[in-house]
Design a protein around this motif. Sequence first.
Motif, PDB file in Angstrom:
ATOM      1  N   LYS A   1       0.820  -1.217   0.000  1.00 45.76           N
ATOM      2  CA  LYS A   1       0.000   0.000   0.000  1.00 45.76           C
ATOM      3  C   LYS A   1       0.852   1.264   0.000  1.00 45.76           C
ATOM      4  O   LYS A   1       0.388   2.327  -0.409  1.00 45.76           O
ATOM      5  CB  LYS A   1      -0.939   0.001   1.213  1.00 45.76           C
ATOM      6  CG  LYS A   1      -2.100  -0.984   1.095  1.00 45.76           C
ATOM      7  CD  LYS A   1      -3.016  -0.905   2.296  1.00 45.76           C
ATOM      8  CE  LYS A   1      -4.220  -1.822   2.139  1.00 45.76           C
ATOM      9  NZ  LYS A   1      -5.140  -1.767   3.302  1.00 45.76           N
ATOM     10  N   GLN A   2       2.096   1.139   0.468  1.00 40.54           N
ATOM     11  CA  GLN A   2       3.007   2.287   0.512  1.00 40.54           C
ATOM     12  C   GLN A   2       4.010   2.266  -0.640  1.00 40.54           C
ATOM     13  O   GLN A   2       4.981   3.010  -0.636  1.00 40.54           O
ATOM     14  CB  GLN A   2       3.756   2.300   1.841  1.00 40.54           C
ATOM     15  CG  GLN A   2       2.851   2.435   3.052  1.00 40.54           C
ATOM     16  CD  GLN A   2       3.583   2.229   4.360  1.00 40.54           C
ATOM     17  OE1 GLN A   2       4.806   2.245   4.411  1.00 40.54           O
ATOM     18  NE2 GLN A   2       2.838   2.029   5.437  1.00 40.54           N
TER      19      GLN A   2
ATOM     20  N   LYS B   1       4.601   0.998  -5.122  1.00 46.22           N
ATOM     21  CA  LYS B   1       3.960   0.867  -6.438  1.00 46.22           C
ATOM     22  C   LYS B   1       4.216  -0.556  -6.914  1.00 46.22           C
ATOM     23  O   LYS B   1       5.360  -0.927  -7.159  1.00 46.22           O
ATOM     24  CB  LYS B   1       4.511   1.889  -7.430  1.00 46.22           C
ATOM     25  CG  LYS B   1       4.173   3.328  -7.061  1.00 46.22           C
ATOM     26  CD  LYS B   1       4.559   4.309  -8.159  1.00 46.22           C
ATOM     27  CE  LYS B   1       6.031   4.225  -8.497  1.00 46.22           C
ATOM     28  NZ  LYS B   1       6.449   5.272  -9.446  1.00 46.22           N
TER      29      LYS B   1
ATOM     30  N   VAL C   1      -8.426  -6.931  -5.074  1.00 49.03           N
ATOM     31  CA  VAL C   1      -9.252  -5.719  -5.075  1.00 49.03           C
ATOM     32  C   VAL C   1      -9.821  -5.449  -3.684  1.00 49.03           C
ATOM     33  O   VAL C   1      -9.942  -4.293  -3.255  1.00 49.03           O
ATOM     34  CB  VAL C   1     -10.374  -5.846  -6.122  1.00 49.03           C
ATOM     35  CG1 VAL C   1     -11.344  -4.668  -6.015  1.00 49.03           C
ATOM     36  CG2 VAL C   1      -9.787  -5.922  -7.529  1.00 49.03           C
TER      37      VAL C   1
ATOM     38  N   TYR D   1      -6.818  -4.176  -1.647  1.00 47.25           N
ATOM     39  CA  TYR D   1      -6.293  -2.904  -2.154  1.00 47.25           C
ATOM     40  C   TYR D   1      -7.400  -2.198  -2.941  1.00 47.25           C
ATOM     41  O   TYR D   1      -7.487  -2.321  -4.169  1.00 47.25           O
ATOM     42  CB  TYR D   1      -5.076  -3.143  -3.042  1.00 47.25           C
ATOM     43  CG  TYR D   1      -4.039  -4.051  -2.414  1.00 47.25           C
ATOM     44  CD1 TYR D   1      -3.145  -3.556  -1.457  1.00 47.25           C
ATOM     45  CD2 TYR D   1      -3.960  -5.403  -2.746  1.00 47.25           C
ATOM     46  CE1 TYR D   1      -2.201  -4.386  -0.866  1.00 47.25           C
ATOM     47  CE2 TYR D   1      -3.017  -6.236  -2.155  1.00 47.25           C
ATOM     48  CZ  TYR D   1      -2.149  -5.725  -1.223  1.00 47.25           C
ATOM     49  OH  TYR D   1      -1.220  -6.547  -0.641  1.00 47.25           O
ATOM     50  N   PRO D   2      -8.265  -1.484  -2.246  1.00 48.20           N
ATOM     51  CA  PRO D   2      -9.435  -0.861  -2.899  1.00 48.20           C
ATOM     52  C   PRO D   2      -9.064   0.100  -4.021  1.00 48.20           C
ATOM     53  O   PRO D   2      -9.879   0.325  -4.925  1.00 48.20           O
ATOM     54  CB  PRO D   2     -10.125  -0.122  -1.740  1.00 48.20           C
ATOM     55  CG  PRO D   2      -9.658  -0.824  -0.506  1.00 48.20           C
ATOM     56  CD  PRO D   2      -8.251  -1.263  -0.790  1.00 48.20           C
ATOM     57  N   ASP D   3      -7.864   0.676  -3.972  1.00 52.03           N
ATOM     58  CA  ASP D   3      -7.451   1.613  -5.021  1.00 52.03           C
ATOM     59  C   ASP D   3      -6.814   0.917  -6.216  1.00 52.03           C
ATOM     60  O   ASP D   3      -6.321   1.591  -7.136  1.00 52.03           O
ATOM     61  CB  ASP D   3      -6.452   2.630  -4.445  1.00 52.03           C
ATOM     62  CG  ASP D   3      -7.092   3.520  -3.388  1.00 52.03           C
ATOM     63  OD1 ASP D   3      -8.308   3.764  -3.493  1.00 52.03           O
ATOM     64  OD2 ASP D   3      -6.380   3.955  -2.466  1.00 52.03           O
ATOM     65  N   ALA D   4      -6.789  -0.403  -6.218  1.00 49.61           N
ATOM     66  CA  ALA D   4      -6.149  -1.138  -7.307  1.00 49.61           C
ATOM     67  C   ALA D   4      -6.890  -0.918  -8.623  1.00 49.61           C
ATOM     68  O   ALA D   4      -8.119  -0.804  -8.659  1.00 49.61           O
ATOM     69  CB  ALA D   4      -6.096  -2.630  -6.982  1.00 49.61           C
ATOM     70  N   VAL D   5      -6.133  -0.871  -9.695  1.00 45.63           N
ATOM     71  CA  VAL D   5      -6.698  -0.767 -11.043  1.00 45.63           C
ATOM     72  C   VAL D   5      -6.487  -2.108 -11.742  1.00 45.63           C
ATOM     73  O   VAL D   5      -5.360  -2.604 -11.835  1.00 45.63           O
ATOM     74  CB  VAL D   5      -6.009   0.348 -11.849  1.00 45.63           C
ATOM     75  CG1 VAL D   5      -6.513   0.362 -13.291  1.00 45.63           C
ATOM     76  CG2 VAL D   5      -6.244   1.700 -11.195  1.00 45.63           C
TER      77      VAL D   5
ATOM     78  N   SER E   1      -2.620   4.330 -15.945  1.00 43.72           N
ATOM     79  CA  SER E   1      -2.564   4.099 -14.497  1.00 43.72           C
ATOM     80  C   SER E   1      -1.153   4.313 -13.966  1.00 43.72           C
ATOM     81  O   SER E   1      -0.970   4.849 -12.869  1.00 43.72           O
ATOM     82  CB  SER E   1      -3.037   2.676 -14.179  1.00 43.72           C
ATOM     83  OG  SER E   1      -4.345   2.457 -14.647  1.00 43.72           O
TER      84      SER E   1
ATOM     85  N   CYS F   1      -0.750   4.981  -9.840  1.00 45.70           N
ATOM     86  CA  CYS F   1      -1.659   4.142  -9.052  1.00 45.70           C
ATOM     87  C   CYS F   1      -0.830   3.159  -8.234  1.00 45.70           C
ATOM     88  O   CYS F   1       0.089   2.530  -8.766  1.00 45.70           O
ATOM     89  CB  CYS F   1      -2.605   3.377  -9.976  1.00 45.70           C
ATOM     90  SG  CYS F   1      -3.779   4.436 -10.830  1.00 45.70           S
ATOM     91  N   PRO F   2      -1.108   3.005  -6.947  1.00 40.71           N
ATOM     92  CA  PRO F   2      -0.249   2.163  -6.103  1.00 40.71           C
ATOM     93  C   PRO F   2      -0.253   0.692  -6.481  1.00 40.71           C
ATOM     94  O   PRO F   2       0.759   0.006  -6.351  1.00 40.71           O
ATOM     95  CB  PRO F   2      -0.814   2.378  -4.697  1.00 40.71           C
ATOM     96  CG  PRO F   2      -2.213   2.850  -4.908  1.00 40.71           C
ATOM     97  CD  PRO F   2      -2.203   3.636  -6.178  1.00 40.71           C
TER      98      PRO F   2
END
Length: 505
Positions: A96-97, A99, A120, A123-127, A164, A169-170
């Motif tokens: 999460k911290q 890439k 997903v 990691y809710p911000d995952a693309v 992305s 995007c992380p």
Amino acid sequence: MGGCLNKGCVNKTSKPILAEKSHRNDQSPILSGGSDKDSTDACPTGLNVIHPIIVPERETRILNCRKSDVPSKESVHHLTVQFPFVVDQKCINFIKQSKTMFIMRGVPGSGKSTIVRDLVKKYPDAVVCSADHYMHSENDNEYKFDANNLREVHEKCQQKAQSSCEIYCPVIVIDNTNIRRWEMKKYLELARSYNYIVIMVVPRTDWKMDPNECARRNVHDVPAEIIQRKINDFEDAVPIYYAWFLNENSSAHLLSLKRKYLLECVSNVPELKEIICQNFSHEDSLEEKLEEIYPTVRPDSTRISTCAHHVLHCTAKFLGSRRNCMPGVEAYCQSEILQKAVGNVWPLMIIGLSITPTTIGARVHLNDEVMWHLFDSQEEKDFDNNFQTQNLSINIDKENPVPSRNADQVFNKQFSWPAYFENVSQNYPRKGRTAHITLGFKHQPKDTVQDILHVCHKEYILTKEHREIEAFEVDGGRIHHYGDGVCALYLHKPFEVDALFTGFY
């Protein structure tokens, strides 16, 4: 998990297929394969595609089986998600911290979708970038496979991945079958350019090579015959090297130490200053010139050409390119310890720096048994063999060799590793003594290993012969000068930085 479909990372009966060197500058093709239902015969014109190397040990018969034979969803979930990046909180926090780019690999129905869903969730911000997302009809949004649109949908998938990366995007998940190496090439290039740590993920399900089971499970009704062909075509993807990768924040911290202690060495060791500053003019800024002499990457490197930050690493084993692989690659990649280690996070203990006229490296103490097993330096072996050839006086602990144990015993800590390591660390030569993170170099990054070997040899000789060592106390540590501008900084308080173990492709 290092990119292979079977249990080991390299087919025992075939020569391992290794990643191409990262400095290749040929243009990446638009992929025409890689979705769940595509034809694996499709290939960009003019591309040198490696022929399949995995052949099932026995012919698989295509049978009609009942849906009731399929294990429950709970058992599927247990088999597919037992990866550290979805169950280990320390690893999750690190990702999460950072890439990170996850590249899924596997035939339809092998369990990729279950892993992607869990990624997903964690990691809710995952693309998620998937060619299948672009195979739905506009009218009813139903999945509709069209072989004529493969090139277009994969181009869109690649564009989404690049967009992305551009906004950092992380977590990016490439959710395609990625049967052949060329299908992943564009994504690996993006990862290098934007400093993403790559984790290749192959499901650990028992049926991942069973075309009948996969045919029953996949949601797009891909028949067993096509899945069998994909299994036959699956190519191992072996990295150029395995390493522990830091995130950008930890890398920046180490680079700040590099600048600080390089200036300290130049100020306290006239011999070093005379060697590296001989072409300086009085108007030159010493700090700026030192950065020019010891860059962190080569000026022509494509790995960070689009990113202002660096991602440093501690190499565990250099494997080489597909055409020039190093000794022991097959055994190393087939190791069960390696398979369990990929995707895990370890603390790297930084004990000091080596500073020479040609390189600067942060020295790493391998204070964990798993790390010790993963570390394999050919340079150390060659240096130690040279010792034996010259019949030099060295103290090797032959009475207490490292026990031979299986991966579960190693990972479950069924052994007092710290106590054992303290014992063997008094002996020379010692495996793992060159573990390091290259912070700067004048010619090639690999020169850091030779410089650290030289420092270790100096430490051993001077200590053994009780010679006086030229030393200087500085803020936070002590500098030893071993002659010829070769210095070693020993930190008063070693510190740890977290790093994720995976391959560089």
